[in-house]
Design a protein around this motif. Structure first.
Motif, short mmCIF file in Angstrom:
data_model
loop_
_atom_site.label_atom_id
_atom_site.label_comp_id
_atom_site.label_asym_id
_atom_site.label_seq_id
_atom_site.Cartn_x
_atom_site.Cartn_y
_atom_site.Cartn_z
N ALA A 38 0.85 -1.19 0.00
CA ALA A 38 0.00 0.00 0.00
C ALA A 38 0.89 1.24 0.00
N PRO A 39 0.42 2.33 -0.63
CA PRO A 39 1.24 3.55 -0.65
C PRO A 39 1.37 4.16 0.74
N ALA A 40 2.52 4.81 0.98
CA ALA A 40 2.79 5.41 2.28
C ALA A 40 1.96 6.67 2.48
N GLU A 41 1.84 7.10 3.74
CA GLU A 41 1.13 8.33 4.07
C GLU A 41 1.91 9.55 3.56
N VAL A 42 1.21 10.61 3.25
CA VAL A 42 1.81 11.83 2.73
C VAL A 42 1.45 12.98 3.66
N ASP A 43 2.46 13.81 4.04
CA ASP A 43 2.18 14.94 4.91
C ASP A 43 1.69 16.12 4.09
N GLU A 44 1.54 17.26 4.76
CA GLU A 44 0.97 18.44 4.08
C GLU A 44 1.91 19.01 3.03
N GLU A 45 3.21 18.68 3.10
CA GLU A 45 4.17 19.17 2.11
C GLU A 45 4.34 18.22 0.94
N GLY A 46 3.65 17.09 0.95
CA GLY A 46 3.74 16.14 -0.15
C GLY A 46 4.85 15.12 0.00
N LYS A 47 5.48 15.02 1.18
CA LYS A 47 6.55 14.07 1.40
C LYS A 47 5.99 12.79 2.00
N ASP A 48 6.59 11.64 1.63
CA ASP A 48 6.16 10.35 2.16
C ASP A 48 6.65 10.20 3.60
N ILE A 49 5.78 9.61 4.43
CA ILE A 49 6.12 9.32 5.82
C ILE A 49 6.52 7.87 5.91
N ASN A 50 7.67 7.62 6.49
CA ASN A 50 8.18 6.26 6.61
C ASN A 50 7.24 5.43 7.47
N PRO A 51 6.72 4.29 6.95
CA PRO A 51 5.76 3.50 7.75
C PRO A 51 6.41 2.77 8.91
N HIS A 52 7.74 2.67 8.94
CA HIS A 52 8.42 1.96 10.01
C HIS A 52 8.72 2.85 11.22
N ILE A 53 8.37 4.14 11.15
CA ILE A 53 8.57 5.03 12.30
C ILE A 53 7.64 4.59 13.42
N PRO A 54 8.13 4.48 14.67
CA PRO A 54 7.25 4.05 15.77
C PRO A 54 6.08 5.00 15.96
N GLN A 55 5.02 4.45 16.56
CA GLN A 55 3.78 5.22 16.70
C GLN A 55 3.95 6.37 17.68
N TYR A 56 4.78 6.17 18.71
CA TYR A 56 4.94 7.24 19.70
C TYR A 56 5.68 8.45 19.12
N ILE A 57 6.33 8.27 17.95
CA ILE A 57 6.99 9.39 17.28
C ILE A 57 6.06 10.01 16.24
N SER A 58 5.38 9.17 15.46
CA SER A 58 4.56 9.69 14.36
C SER A 58 3.21 10.23 14.81
#
Length: 577
Positions: A38-58
């Motif tokens: 599945a495609p990764a999440e995108v922030d408001e600037e259009g950059k992909d968010i790494n899906p492996h970042i822990p939840q307490y950080i993201s």
């Protein structure tokens, strides 16, 4: 005012509680993003968010961003909180300002001393009987007005920030004054001894025991080491042991000027350095083409085999062999006797070799072959330049010999022109000269390549009579013909066995097929029912709707295995097509 009203007034809504179904879908989507399906999440600037970042950080706190948009902006430095730090070199100023001292009292200054930088309650001077505000005299100079310094992480932990190097010069000047005072005191003491005549009597008495030159050197030595002996006991240096009575330094470590062996040549292909034994046996300057006699270090082997080391080792070996044969000689106990015996042994050995050579030549002849030039000069000429040192090592022109395997290499058997393993096809090794996969077969050359290039089905067809008569069969063709005959015989045996079977076995097979067909239909219906139940809400579904208590039959187990989906199967996506 209640807390709920405060939250509504500020425009912040608390997060809603997720249902169990939404939570499950969210977890499945996270797993698919981590797997790359599945495609990764995108922030408001259009950059992909790494899906492996822990939840307490993201995860964004609800009180910072109530919109719950996917973003990592809260983890980056906030612009409104960034301040300009103090540059390196600025420090707290000490003392008073180097300006003109005021002579009149100024409005707003300290009433006690008259400085403008503090008030009366913060004044460090002794309280005057009549303050400077009323007397107008002895006004103290102003201190430095220090603004508040903001240091960053490194600036707070800098040990030398604010250090003044000129402070060290005070210590140097103090020690130089002490040294000058010692010298002046020593000169005064010497003049007093000369004036009193004590020194002349000591010189005359010492002349009787030593000469004048020895007396002068002893006096100079005593005057130089007089001060050093006072501090000799306190000296503790790594690598040296000091004895204050005998003044002897014992070296047990290498000095700082010595170059380590592994730093002689930094080329990784140069001489090997063994860190465990700290040994470098080869010459590190061998590739540079320098003469080993002109180099300060030419390897451990060069030092080991230089000088009389080789002759000493040969003498020791002779002593051991002579002791085993009955003669009592020893290298350390009787070195002269051993040397005489060894010289006489070498003379006798050379005479024996010459005598043996002459007897063989007299008996068999062939002396003319010994005087012939070497084979390199007779059969071929070469222009390869090779330069040797006086020890026999190669300096220029020839590379180091490549270490070969203990197994046989490049051995050609049975008329082959290539080795076994030079050809690979269909997960089998063979010979590249004839494309044969039989290891100890004879080479068939180009004919074997043509037969290996044709398909097996073409070889199975019966060739024409004319071709058989004109072209003789190769070993590969004969081998394939034999395989075809064996296949035909096996087919005939199977047909005979089928005719002799009873009709009961056919009925059993038919009944098994029918049962398996019914079980497959029932398994398809069960899978559809399970999918419908999984799509339903869990709260509306019965408690034991997916549970069956009866034992499955063999046909049902076979149908389950046939209909089971395997996600790791690469053809799983094509099952429904």
């Amino acid at each position: 005012m209640s807390s709920a009203g405060t939250g509504e007034a500020m425009g912040i809504e608390e997060p809603k509680k997720m249902t169990r179904e939404d939570w499950r879908k969210k977890k499945e989507l996270e797993e698919q993003r981590k797997l790359g399906n599945a495609p990764a999440e995108v922030d408001e600037e259009g950059k992909d968010i790494n899906p492996h970042i822990p939840q307490y950080i993201s995860s964004v706190p609800w009180y910072i961003d109530p919109s719950k948009r996917p973003t990592l902006k809260h983890q980056r430095p906030q612009e409104e909180r960034q301040t300009e730090f103090t540059t390196l070199g600025e420090w707290y100023k000490r003392g008073i300002q180097e300006t003109a001292v005021p002579t009149k009292y100024r409005e707003g200054a300290c009433q006690n001393c008259g400085a403008m930088t503090h008030k009366k309650k913060d004044c460090f001077e002794r309280p005057r009987k009549v303050g400077a505000k009323f007397t107008g005299t002895h006004i103290a100079p102003d201190e430095h007005s220090q603004p508040q310094l903001l240091f960053d992480y490194d600036g707070k932990r800098d040990r030398w920030n604010g250090y003044n190097p000129e402070e060290h010069m005070k210590i140097v000047e103090e020690y130089s004054k002490v040294d000058l005072a010692k010298r002046t005191l020593k000169a005064q003491k010497l003049q007093e001894e000369l004036a009193s005549g004590k020194l002349v009597e000591q010189v005359n008495s010492s002349k009787k025991h030593w000469g004048e030159d020895d007396l002068q050197t002893e006096r100079d030595h005593n005057s130089e080491d007089e001060d050093e002996d006072k501090y000799a006991d306190d000296i503790d240096m790594p690598g040296q042991n000091f004895d204050s009575k005998r003044r002897i330094t014992v070296r047990n470590l290498r000095i700082r000027e010595d170059i380590a062996k592994y730093l002689r040549n930094l080329d990784p292909n140069s001489a090997y350095y063994d860190p465990k034994t700290r040994a470098m046996r080869e010459n590190p300057y061998a590739n540079a083409g320098t003469n080993p006699d002109e180099v300060s270090y030419a390897g451990d082997n060069f030092v080991r085999y230089s000088g009389a080391t080789i002759s000493m080792a040969q003498t020791q070996l002779f002593a051991w062999e002579a002791y085993e044969k009955g003669s009592e000689v020893h290298l350390q106990a009787d070195p002269t006797k051993l040397e005489v015996l060894y010289k006489s042994f070498k003379v006798k050995k050379e005479d024996f070799k010459e005598q043996q050579k002459e007897t063989i030549l007299d008996k068999y002849g062939g002396e003319e072959h010994l005087d012939a030039p070497p084979a390199e000069l007779l059969l071929a000429q070469t222009e390869d330049y090779v330069e040797y040192s006086r020890h026999g090592t190669v300096i220029k022109g020839q590379e180091k010999a490549i270490a070969r395997s203990k197994y046989e290499e490049d051995v050609l058997i049975n008329n082959h022109t290539s080795i076994w393993g030079s050809y690979w096809k269909d997960f089998r090794w063979g010979y590249s000269c004839c494309h044969s996969f039989v290891k100890f077969s004879y080479c068939t050359g180009e004919a074997g390549k043509e037969i290996a290039g044709t398909d097996i089905c073409e070889l199975e067809e019966e060739p024409a009579v004319e071709e058989i008569m004109t072209k003789p069969k190769t070993l590969v063709e004969m081998h394939l013909d034999k395989l075809n005959d064996d296949k035909k015989k096996k087919k005939k045996k199977k047909k005979k066995h089928k005719k002799g079977t009873d009709s009961d076995s056919d009925n059993e097979e038919r009944s098994k097929r029918e049962k398996l067909k019914k079980a497959l239909n029932a398994e398809e219906a069960r899978l559809k029912h399970v999918q419908e139940l999984l799509q339903m809400d869990e709260r509306k579904r019965a408690y034991n709707s997916l549970y069956e208590s009866k034992e499955p039959t063999e046909e049902e187990m076979e149908a389950y295995r046939m209909k089971r989906q395997r996600p790791d199967d690469p053809m799983a996506s094509f099952l429904g097509q």
